[in-house]
Every structure is written in structure tokens, then in C-alpha cells.
Write a protein that holds these residues in place. Structure first.
Motif, PDB file in Angstrom:
ATOM      1  N   GLN A 158       3.063  -9.505 -11.776  1.00 48.74           N
ATOM      2  CA  GLN A 158       3.193  -8.461 -10.982  1.00 48.74           C
ATOM      3  C   GLN A 158       2.243  -7.672 -12.050  1.00 48.74           C
ATOM      4  O   GLN A 158       2.244  -8.357 -13.790  1.00 48.74           O
ATOM      5  CB  GLN A 158       5.410  -7.929 -11.089  1.00 48.74           C
ATOM      6  CG  GLN A 158       5.741  -8.405 -10.210  1.00 48.74           C
ATOM      7  CD  GLN A 158       6.949  -7.292  -9.463  1.00 48.74           C
ATOM      8  OE1 GLN A 158       7.581  -7.716 -10.723  1.00 48.74           O
ATOM      9  NE2 GLN A 158       6.778  -7.547  -8.356  1.00 48.74           N
ATOM     10  N   VAL A 159       1.691  -6.429 -11.797  1.00 49.69           N
ATOM     11  CA  VAL A 159       0.197  -6.124 -12.800  1.00 49.69           C
ATOM     12  C   VAL A 159       1.382  -5.646 -14.359  1.00 49.69           C
ATOM     13  O   VAL A 159       1.102  -6.191 -15.010  1.00 49.69           O
ATOM     14  CB  VAL A 159       0.006  -4.687 -12.069  1.00 49.69           C
ATOM     15  CG1 VAL A 159      -0.461  -4.065 -13.245  1.00 49.69           C
ATOM     16  CG2 VAL A 159      -0.621  -5.182 -10.843  1.00 49.69           C
TER      17      VAL A 159
ATOM     18  N   MET B 277      -2.326   3.919  -6.761  1.00 50.26           N
ATOM     19  CA  MET B 277      -2.018   3.829  -8.283  1.00 50.26           C
ATOM     20  C   MET B 277      -3.093   2.849  -8.827  1.00 50.26           C
ATOM     21  O   MET B 277      -4.105   2.591  -9.778  1.00 50.26           O
ATOM     22  CB  MET B 277      -0.724   3.297  -9.017  1.00 50.26           C
ATOM     23  CG  MET B 277      -0.597   1.896  -8.796  1.00 50.26           C
ATOM     24  SD  MET B 277       0.799   1.627  -9.164  1.00 50.26           S
ATOM     25  CE  MET B 277       1.124   1.785 -10.801  1.00 50.26           C
ATOM     26  N   GLY B 278      -3.470   1.475  -7.922  1.00 49.65           N
ATOM     27  CA  GLY B 278      -4.813   1.031  -8.025  1.00 49.65           C
ATOM     28  C   GLY B 278      -5.153  -0.131  -9.063  1.00 49.65           C
ATOM     29  O   GLY B 278      -3.250   0.115  -9.769  1.00 49.65           O
TER      30      GLY B 278
ATOM     31  N   ALA C  92       1.285  -1.822  -0.109  1.00 47.54           N
ATOM     32  CA  ALA C  92       0.059  -0.135   0.278  1.00 47.54           C
ATOM     33  C   ALA C  92       1.208   1.024   0.058  1.00 47.54           C
ATOM     34  O   ALA C  92       0.944   2.289  -0.546  1.00 47.54           O
ATOM     35  CB  ALA C  92      -1.096  -0.032   1.324  1.00 47.54           C
TER      36      ALA C  92
ATOM     37  N   GLY D  46      10.782  -2.590  -7.839  1.00 49.29           N
ATOM     38  CA  GLY D  46      11.428  -3.586  -6.753  1.00 49.29           C
ATOM     39  C   GLY D  46      10.199  -4.830  -7.153  1.00 49.29           C
ATOM     40  O   GLY D  46       8.561  -4.916  -7.241  1.00 49.29           O
ATOM     41  N   GLY D  47      10.468  -5.659  -5.642  1.00 52.46           N
ATOM     42  CA  GLY D  47       9.706  -6.666  -5.016  1.00 52.46           C
ATOM     43  C   GLY D  47       9.881  -7.920  -6.159  1.00 52.46           C
ATOM     44  O   GLY D  47      10.495  -7.627  -7.248  1.00 52.46           O
TER      45      GLY D  47
ATOM     46  N   GLY E 164       6.964 -10.216  -6.755  1.00 53.36           N
ATOM     47  CA  GLY E 164       5.675 -10.677  -7.042  1.00 53.36           C
ATOM     48  C   GLY E 164       5.525 -12.080  -6.628  1.00 53.36           C
ATOM     49  O   GLY E 164       4.023 -13.343  -6.760  1.00 53.36           O
ATOM     50  N   LEU E 165       5.991 -12.738  -5.170  1.00 48.47           N
ATOM     51  CA  LEU E 165       5.692 -13.517  -4.448  1.00 48.47           C
ATOM     52  C   LEU E 165       4.768 -13.439  -2.928  1.00 48.47           C
ATOM     53  O   LEU E 165       4.224 -14.281  -2.416  1.00 48.47           O
ATOM     54  CB  LEU E 165       6.828 -14.571  -4.011  1.00 48.47           C
ATOM     55  CG  LEU E 165       7.927 -14.877  -4.847  1.00 48.47           C
ATOM     56  CD1 LEU E 165       9.445 -15.575  -4.077  1.00 48.47           C
ATOM     57  CD2 LEU E 165       7.166 -16.603  -5.236  1.00 48.47           C
ATOM     58  N   GLY E 166       4.865 -12.048  -2.312  1.00 40.13           N
ATOM     59  CA  GLY E 166       3.847 -11.000  -1.521  1.00 40.13           C
ATOM     60  C   GLY E 166       2.816 -12.098  -1.464  1.00 40.13           C
ATOM     61  O   GLY E 166       2.521 -12.335  -0.774  1.00 40.13           O
ATOM     62  N   LEU E 167       1.722 -11.442  -3.056  1.00 37.58           N
ATOM     63  CA  LEU E 167       0.832 -12.241  -2.512  1.00 37.58           C
ATOM     64  C   LEU E 167       0.191 -13.570  -2.343  1.00 37.58           C
ATOM     65  O   LEU E 167      -0.571 -13.672  -1.793  1.00 37.58           O
ATOM     66  CB  LEU E 167      -0.212 -10.942  -3.232  1.00 37.58           C
ATOM     67  CG  LEU E 167      -0.653  -9.779  -3.139  1.00 37.58           C
ATOM     68  CD1 LEU E 167      -0.822  -8.762  -4.336  1.00 37.58           C
ATOM     69  CD2 LEU E 167      -1.127  -9.505  -1.698  1.00 37.58           C
ATOM     70  N   ALA E 168       1.295 -14.358  -3.434  1.00 41.23           N
ATOM     71  CA  ALA E 168       0.656 -15.329  -3.216  1.00 41.23           C
ATOM     72  C   ALA E 168       1.426 -16.258  -2.260  1.00 41.23           C
ATOM     73  O   ALA E 168       0.243 -17.154  -1.486  1.00 41.23           O
ATOM     74  CB  ALA E 168       1.561 -16.067  -4.460  1.00 41.23           C
TER      75      ALA E 168
ATOM     76  N   PHE F 224       2.920   1.593  -3.460  1.00 37.42           N
ATOM     77  CA  PHE F 224       2.089   2.030  -5.001  1.00 37.42           C
ATOM     78  C   PHE F 224       1.321   3.024  -4.410  1.00 37.42           C
ATOM     79  O   PHE F 224       0.648   3.241  -5.405  1.00 37.42           O
ATOM     80  CB  PHE F 224       1.109   0.765  -5.283  1.00 37.42           C
ATOM     81  CG  PHE F 224       2.387  -0.348  -5.710  1.00 37.42           C
ATOM     82  CD1 PHE F 224       2.983  -0.321  -6.474  1.00 37.42           C
ATOM     83  CD2 PHE F 224       2.428  -1.310  -4.676  1.00 37.42           C
ATOM     84  CE1 PHE F 224       3.327  -1.115  -7.361  1.00 37.42           C
ATOM     85  CE2 PHE F 224       2.780  -2.798  -5.316  1.00 37.42           C
ATOM     86  CZ  PHE F 224       3.640  -2.161  -6.353  1.00 37.42           C
TER      87      PHE F 224
ATOM     88  N   ASP G 222      -5.644   1.580   0.042  1.00 38.78           N
ATOM     89  CA  ASP G 222      -4.812   3.068  -0.070  1.00 38.78           C
ATOM     90  C   ASP G 222      -4.984   3.761  -0.866  1.00 38.78           C
ATOM     91  O   ASP G 222      -6.413   3.816  -1.767  1.00 38.78           O
ATOM     92  CB  ASP G 222      -3.399   2.071  -0.002  1.00 38.78           C
ATOM     93  CG  ASP G 222      -3.747   1.431  -2.303  1.00 38.78           C
ATOM     94  OD1 ASP G 222      -4.135   1.836  -2.595  1.00 38.78           O
ATOM     95  OD2 ASP G 222      -3.276  -0.031  -1.937  1.00 38.78           O
TER      96      ASP G 222
HETATM   97  P1  ADP Z   1       6.002  -7.849  -4.840  1.00 38.90           P
HETATM   98  O1  ADP Z   1       5.324  -6.251  -4.295  1.00 38.90           O
HETATM   99  O2  ADP Z   1       6.840  -8.180  -3.950  1.00 38.90           O
HETATM  100  O3  ADP Z   1       6.226  -7.253  -6.765  1.00 38.90           O
HETATM  101  P2  ADP Z   1       3.096  -9.239  -4.012  1.00 38.90           P
HETATM  102  O4  ADP Z   1       2.450 -10.444  -4.343  1.00 38.90           O
HETATM  103  O5  ADP Z   1       2.996  -8.278  -2.775  1.00 38.90           O
HETATM  104  O6  ADP Z   1       4.645  -9.081  -5.272  1.00 38.90           O
HETATM  105  O7  ADP Z   1       1.981  -8.045  -5.751  1.00 38.90           O
HETATM  106  C1  ADP Z   1       2.443  -8.229  -6.498  1.00 38.90           C
HETATM  107  C2  ADP Z   1       1.758  -6.683  -7.400  1.00 38.90           C
HETATM  108  O8  ADP Z   1       0.573  -6.648  -7.317  1.00 38.90           O
HETATM  109  C3  ADP Z   1       2.687  -5.807  -6.838  1.00 38.90           C
HETATM  110  O9  ADP Z   1       4.074  -6.288  -8.371  1.00 38.90           O
HETATM  111  C4  ADP Z   1       1.940  -4.572  -7.882  1.00 38.90           C
HETATM  112  O10 ADP Z   1       1.729  -4.948  -9.616  1.00 38.90           O
HETATM  113  C5  ADP Z   1      -0.037  -5.872  -7.754  1.00 38.90           C
HETATM  114  N1  ADP Z   1      -0.267  -4.304  -6.270  1.00 38.90           N
HETATM  115  C6  ADP Z   1       0.305  -5.365  -4.836  1.00 38.90           C
HETATM  116  N2  ADP Z   1      -0.550  -4.301  -3.829  1.00 38.90           N
HETATM  117  C7  ADP Z   1      -0.516  -3.266  -4.291  1.00 38.90           C
HETATM  118  C8  ADP Z   1      -1.261  -1.805  -4.498  1.00 38.90           C
HETATM  119  N3  ADP Z   1      -1.760  -1.769  -3.200  1.00 38.90           N
HETATM  120  N4  ADP Z   1      -1.588  -1.072  -5.241  1.00 38.90           N
HETATM  121  C9  ADP Z   1      -1.591  -0.977  -6.396  1.00 38.90           C
HETATM  122  N5  ADP Z   1      -1.380  -2.748  -6.949  1.00 38.90           N
HETATM  123  C10 ADP Z   1      -0.927  -3.245  -6.194  1.00 38.90           C
END
Ligand code: ADP
Length: 412
Positions: free
Chosen positions: A345-346, A329-330, A295, A355-356, A358-362, A298, A326
């Protein structure tokens, strides 16, 4: 012959003639059609590569087609002198007889077995047998050796791929541990150094060292968790904790980051939240931290709001509802489901910008599921996002007392 009997005679001859004519017109084409059908069936049976048997209840052959002769490597006259048990490689005679009796009773059976070819090799067969009556049975036999060999190869391939994947997961898990130990040393010693008298420039550089080391540590932890998740070894612990305290501590830990970006950080905890519950506070913190980090990452203006409330579920358990909103950017609607997949990642340019891994949400999705809940997002591009998740927690031994609010940055 009198005139009457002569007349009767001619009437009878006429009637017989008409009957004969009718027979020839109606029955003959039928007989011809039946004969044509029988010939066609015979031709099909003789030319097909599938095997065809007619046999009796003792397992003796009455008819065998050329397809089976080619399949098994014996001549027709040789086969006619043999018995089913002479070819069968899986079942013995008493089993074959029991199966024949069963087919006669039920009318039909399809099964797989193996027959021994003249050259000693085994052929995998799929056989469909139909009981014509109490004495005769008809079987169609299909050579499925190629399919069986392909299945076996595929199973072997899957097994070795799984073994390779397991080896990779073990390697990543071991490497993760190996890398974390020195990283802990770097972070710990940087902390100690930061407590010593330092010049402003040195302090600034050292603070950068610390935050870089912490970022690296977060990535290592994600990789380690992901490899555990893939190996099915991600576990959830059970301990008593205060949800309000856990959330307040977390929000206070990230408040500096929000402040640095000029974002308002608001936390609202429902007053009815039980004082203590039983669950995995470490994993809960990890999920919430990931959502809050994203949050902040982004969002360039506005703020981040964390909300928590608890509802009661059956059996004295509770459901914790948490959300992180948050004004950033949505996320486009067609990307909202994908972001919960690993390495997703989007858009790939965001890796360079934000950075990041792309594992966090999974990882969050898996952890939430392990805690009996679910996670989802509501978002509008340009307006912001809200990530919601629920988890099940048990009642703690301590009775709930009136709710409390946790605050960091700003309270609602
Ligand atoms: P990371 O953040 O390490 O890339 P995540 O799995 O946490 O991996 O998030 C995956 C993707 O989801 C992010 O790279 C971003 O593109 C999108 N994303 C996650 N949270 C948000 C948010 N609050 N606002 C906009 N995009 C988000």
C-alpha cells in the motif's frame, strides 16, 4: 707453429672466449630464471591443499603432490603404486580410459566426480585435466565436499520451505472455503430479512450488516485468489459474453457507492466494440471492480470515468483496452510500481484510513497476464490516477453488430 697459424689460433681462442662470455652473460640468467620458476612452481604444488597429479594415458601416476595425499589419506608411495580407478567412485576403468582419450584429443576438460578416501568416506572433487601431449596429462583436484554439502542443505531447505508454503496455501484455500460458506449464509439471510417489513432503524442496521458481510467476503475472495495465485492454480475460463453489458452492469452496481460520496460516475464504451466476444467475464469484472472500488475509495471529490475500446489483433482475436480514471489523491511516482506487489500500500497509514489488504492490484496484475495483457498506472499526486489494462479475447461465433454504449450514473 708458423706465425700465421699462431695468429689464427689466437683469433679462434679469442672468438671462443667472446662466445663463452656472451653465453655466460645472456644464457646463464635465463637458465637461472627458469630454474627459479620451476622451483617456485614446485613449492606451490607441494604446499597447496589442492591435489595435483601427473599421470599417463593408462591412468598410472607419474607424480602426486602432498595435497592429494592429505585429501585421500594414502601415502605418496602407496598412491604411486595404484591406478586412478582405485580412487574413482563414479566411473569405471573403460569410462576413465575413454575420458583420457577424449582429453588428449581435445586438450582440456573440467568435471566433477567423487573419490574414495582411505577411511571409506567419499570426497566430492572438481577436477581440471590438461593433456600435455599424447602420453602425459596433468590434473588439479579441488575438494568441493563442503560446497556440495551446503548445496544439498540448501536444496533440502528450499524443498521443505516449498512444502511448508504449499501446506500454507492449501490451508488458506481450505479455510477460505470454510469461511465463505457461512458468510454466504449471512449475506443470503440478510437479503431475505431486508425484504420483510422492518422498522427504519432495523433496516439501517441490517443494511450495515450486509455491507460489512460483503466487505468481509471481498477480503476472503482476495485471500483465496492470492493463495491460488501463489500455488499457480489461478485459472481463466472461456465463455461468450458482451463486454458492453458486463461493464454496464458493473458500473451500475457501484453507482450507489459513488453517489454516496458525491462522485460523478461516467462510463464510455467505444461504439466499435464487438457485441460478443469469448473470454472470462467473471475475472474481467473482478479486475474492473477492484480498480473502480479503489478509484471511489481514494477520491473525495470529482468523479470516476470508465472507458473501454477494442482493437483487432491477428488471428481474429481482439484486444480489450480498459481504463479507470479518477480525480482523487493520486500516487507518488516512486510508489507507482510497488502498488502491484502483494501486500503493498502506498503508505501504511492508509490501511487505517481506507482499509484494504494490498492484494487487489497484485491479483489484477496476475489475472491480466493470464489473459494475455498488461496493467499499468499513470498518476499525479493531488490530481488523480488512471489505471489502464488490456486483455486478449477471442471472437465469438456471433457476428459483431453496431456498437453500443453502457451507462450508469452518467453517459459521456
Ligand atoms: P487495497 O486497495 O486493498 O489496499 P490494492 O492492491 O487494490 O489493495 O491497492 C494497493 C494500494 O495502491 C492501495 O492501498 C493504495 O495505496 C494504492 N492505490 C490503488 N488505487 C489507487 C487510486 N485509484 N488512487 C490512489 N491510490 C491507489
Amino acid at each position: 707453429m708458423s706465425v700465421e697459424s699462431g695468429f689464427t689460433y689466437w683469433v679462434m681462442v679469442g672468438a671462443l672466449g667472446v662466445a663463452g662470455l656472451l653465453l655466460a652473460v645472456l644464457v646463464l640468467p635465463l637458465l637461472l630464471r627458469l630454474r627459479r620458476r620451476a622451483r617456485n612452481a614446485e613449492k606451490a604444488i607441494d604446499s597447496t591443499n589442492d591435489g595435483y597429479w601427473v599421470f599417463n594415458a593408462d591412468g598410472r601416476f607419474i607424480d602426486v603432490n602432498p595435497g592429494y595425499c592429505r585429501m585421500i589419506g594414502y601415502r605418496r608411495d602407496e598412491i604411486m603404486a595404484m591406478n586412478i580407478a582405485d580412487f574413482e567412485a563414479v566411473a569405471v576403468m573403460p569410462q576413465i580410459q575413454a575420458q583420457i582419450a577424449r582429453i588428449i584429443e581435445r586438450g582440456h576438460e573440467r568435471f566433477e566426480t567423487r573419490h574414495r578416501h582411505r577411511d571409506g568416506n567419499w570426497i566430492d572433487l572438481e577436477i581440471t585435466v590438461t593433456g600435455v601431449d599424447q602420453r602425459y596429462l596433468v590434473a588439479f583436484l579441488r575438494d568441493i565436499s563442503d560446497r556440495k554439502a551446503a548445496d544439498l542443505a540448501l536444496r533440502e531447505l528450499t524443498r521443505s520451505a516449498e512444502a511448508a508454503n504449499q501446506a500454507k496455501s492449501d490451508f488458506v484455500a481450505n479455510m477460505g472455503h470454510e469461511l465463505r460458506t457461512p458468510m454466504n449464509g449471512v449475506i443470503g439471510l440478510t437479503d431475505i430479512l431486508l425484504e420483510t417489513p422492518l422498522e427504519a432503524e432495523q433496516r439501517e442496521y441490517l443494511t450495515l450488516v450486509k455491507s460489512s458481510a460483503e466487505s468481509l467476503m471481498a477480503i476472503l475472495n482476495d485471500i483465496l485468489d492470492f493463495s491460488k495465485m501463489e500455488a499457480g492454480r489461478l485459472s481463466i475460463e472461456s465463455a461468450e459474453f458482451s463486454p458492453a453489458e458486463m461493464i454496464a452492469e458493473l458500473v451500475s452496481a457501484i453507482s450507489a457507492r459513488a453517489e454516496k460520496k458525491g462522485l460523478a460516475l461516467v462510463c464510455h464504451i467505444d461504439p466499435d466494440t464487438p457485441a460478443r466476444v469469448r473470454g472470462d467475464p467473471g475475472r474481467l469484472r473482478q479486475i474492473l471492480l477492484n480498480l473502480c472500488d479503489n478509484a471511489i475509495k481514494f477520491t473525495s471529490s470529482g468523479g470516476v470515468t470508465v472507458r473501454a475500446r477494442v482493437t483487432a489483433v491477428e488471428g481474429g482475436a481482439h484486444e480489450l483496452h480498459l481504463s479507470v480514471n479518477d480525480t482523487g489523491m493520486g500516487i507518488a511516482p516512486d510508489k507507482q510500481e510497488n502498488i502491484f506487489q502483494a501486500f503493498s500500500q502506498v503508505d501504511s497509514s492508509s490501511t487505517r484510513q481506507f482499509g484494504g489488504t494490498g492484494l487487489g492490484l497484485a491479483i489484477c496484475e496476475k489475472l491480466v497476464a493470464l489473459m494475455g495483457g498488461r496493467i499499468w498506472v499513470a498518476s499525479e499526486p493531488g490530481q488523480g490516477s488512471t489505471f489502464y489494462f488490456t486483455v486478449r479475447v477471442k471472437s465469438a461465433s456471433v457476428a459483431a453488430h453496431p456498437g453500443q454504449s453502457a451507462t450508469a450514473g452518467q453517459t459521456e
